[in-house]
Each structure stands twice: as C-alpha cells, then as structure tokens.
Design a protein around this motif. Structure first.
Motif, PDB file in Angstrom:
ATOM      1  N   LYS A   2      -0.935  -2.744  -8.263  1.00  0.00           N
ATOM      2  CA  LYS A   2      -2.239  -2.459  -7.671  1.00  0.00           C
ATOM      3  C   LYS A   2      -2.226  -2.893  -6.208  1.00  0.00           C
ATOM      4  O   LYS A   2      -1.728  -3.966  -5.891  1.00  0.00           O
ATOM      5  N   THR A   3      -2.769  -2.044  -5.361  1.00  0.00           N
ATOM      6  CA  THR A   3      -2.876  -2.368  -3.937  1.00  0.00           C
ATOM      7  C   THR A   3      -4.329  -2.249  -3.505  1.00  0.00           C
ATOM      8  O   THR A   3      -5.111  -1.494  -4.083  1.00  0.00           O
ATOM      9  N   SER A   4      -4.656  -2.983  -2.458  1.00  0.00           N
ATOM     10  CA  SER A   4      -6.024  -2.995  -1.946  1.00  0.00           C
ATOM     11  C   SER A   4      -6.296  -1.748  -1.107  1.00  0.00           C
ATOM     12  O   SER A   4      -5.375  -1.020  -0.721  1.00  0.00           O
ATOM     13  N   THR A   5      -7.559  -1.547  -0.804  1.00  0.00           N
ATOM     14  CA  THR A   5      -7.943  -0.437   0.076  1.00  0.00           C
ATOM     15  C   THR A   5      -7.275  -0.582   1.432  1.00  0.00           C
ATOM     16  O   THR A   5      -6.785   0.400   2.002  1.00  0.00           O
ATOM     17  N   THR A   6      -7.200  -1.812   1.951  1.00  0.00           N
ATOM     18  CA  THR A   6      -6.548  -2.056   3.245  1.00  0.00           C
ATOM     19  C   THR A   6      -5.072  -1.677   3.177  1.00  0.00           C
ATOM     20  O   THR A   6      -4.555  -1.002   4.077  1.00  0.00           O
ATOM     21  N   ASN A   8      -3.719   0.456   1.149  1.00  0.00           N
ATOM     22  CA  ASN A   8      -3.627   1.909   1.031  1.00  0.00           C
ATOM     23  C   ASN A   8      -3.830   2.605   2.368  1.00  0.00           C
ATOM     24  O   ASN A   8      -3.136   3.566   2.688  1.00  0.00           O
ATOM     25  N   ILE A   9      -4.761   2.113   3.161  1.00  0.00           N
ATOM     26  CA  ILE A   9      -4.983   2.689   4.495  1.00  0.00           C
ATOM     27  C   ILE A   9      -3.725   2.525   5.348  1.00  0.00           C
ATOM     28  O   ILE A   9      -3.271   3.475   5.997  1.00  0.00           O
ATOM     29  N   THR A  70       1.768   8.280  -4.935  1.00  0.00           N
ATOM     30  CA  THR A  70       1.176   6.963  -5.181  1.00  0.00           C
ATOM     31  C   THR A  70       1.661   6.323  -6.477  1.00  0.00           C
ATOM     32  O   THR A  70       1.690   5.110  -6.580  1.00  0.00           O
TER      33      THR A  70
END
Length: 144
Positions: A2-6, A8-9, A70
C-alpha cells in the motif's frame, strides 16, 4: 504494498519524467543522449545509436509502467532503480570525459548531476512502496 496518495503522485510524476526523455532518445535529443554513452563501449556508430534507442525504449516502458501498472508497482520500482544504476556509467563518463550535453557544460554541473542519481533511485523505490517492501523482507529474513 500500500502506498500513500503522496507516494502515488510522486510515482506518476516520475513516470512522466521517464516517458518524456525516453521520447527524446528516439527523436529530437538523440545526439545529446549519444554524448552520454560511456566511452568504453565499442566505438561503432550503429551500436552506439542502438544503445541510445534501447535505453529510450526502456525509459518509455518503465515510465508507462510507473504510471499504469499499479498492481506490480513494487517490481516496477525495483526495475527502475536498477535502470538508474545501469545508466549511471554514462553519467559518470560524461563527467570524466568533460562532454557537454543537456546544458551540462561545466565540470561542476556534470559533477552535481551525479549526486541526483541516488535521489532518483530512492524516489523510484519510495514512491512505489519498494523501499518498504525491501525493509519488510529484510526483517522477515532476520526473524524480527
């Protein structure tokens, strides 16, 4: 992983930053990229051009994978980090041979650029969750 929104950006941003120069390898920046091919490779124009084209294709594929694949982002992050390690000799060759390309027209600029390679490696590993994966895997092997 799992990765954070940051993360992923930053993963998507790095993917875009890979696709754009990859296109340059194949088109309008080909001559500039030829300047970065290590001097210890065979001095055969067709071979050197192949190296530039092949690395450009890899950049495009890795960039697109960073953006869209992803489900395999950890593997893609590991592959991109490895790619950055493999192309580092070209950057080193550009510095040691004093070759100007991409506005890197002084030894200082070429030297400073070398220090950005570890940043790119860490960026690829962090933004894809590969860094966390490697830490977790190491802890498992140590029995922690």
């Amino acid at each position: 992983m799992k990765t954070s929104t940051t993360q992923n950006i930053f993963r998507i941003l790095l993917g875009v930053l890979m696709v754009l120069p990859g296109i340059g390898h194949l088109t309008f920046q080909r001559k500039e990229f030829l300047a970065q091919v290590p001097s210890w490779l065979p001095d055969n124009p067709a071979f050197l051009d192949f190296v530039v084209v092949a690395s450009g294709v890899m950049e495009i594929l890795l960039g697109l994978a960073m953006i869209f694949w992803t489900r395999q982002k950890v593997k893609v992050g590991l592959a991109l980090a490895l790619f950055y390690i493999l192309v580092f000799p070209g950057n080193l060759s550009q510095y040691t041979n004093g070759i100007s390309a991409f506005g890197l027209d002084t030894d200082t600029k070429r030297l400073v650029r070398l220090f950005f390679q570890p940043v790119l490696i860490l960026w690829a590993l962090w933004s894809t969750g590969a860094l966390s994966y490697l830490r977790h895997r190491r802890r498992q092997r140590q029995g922690v």
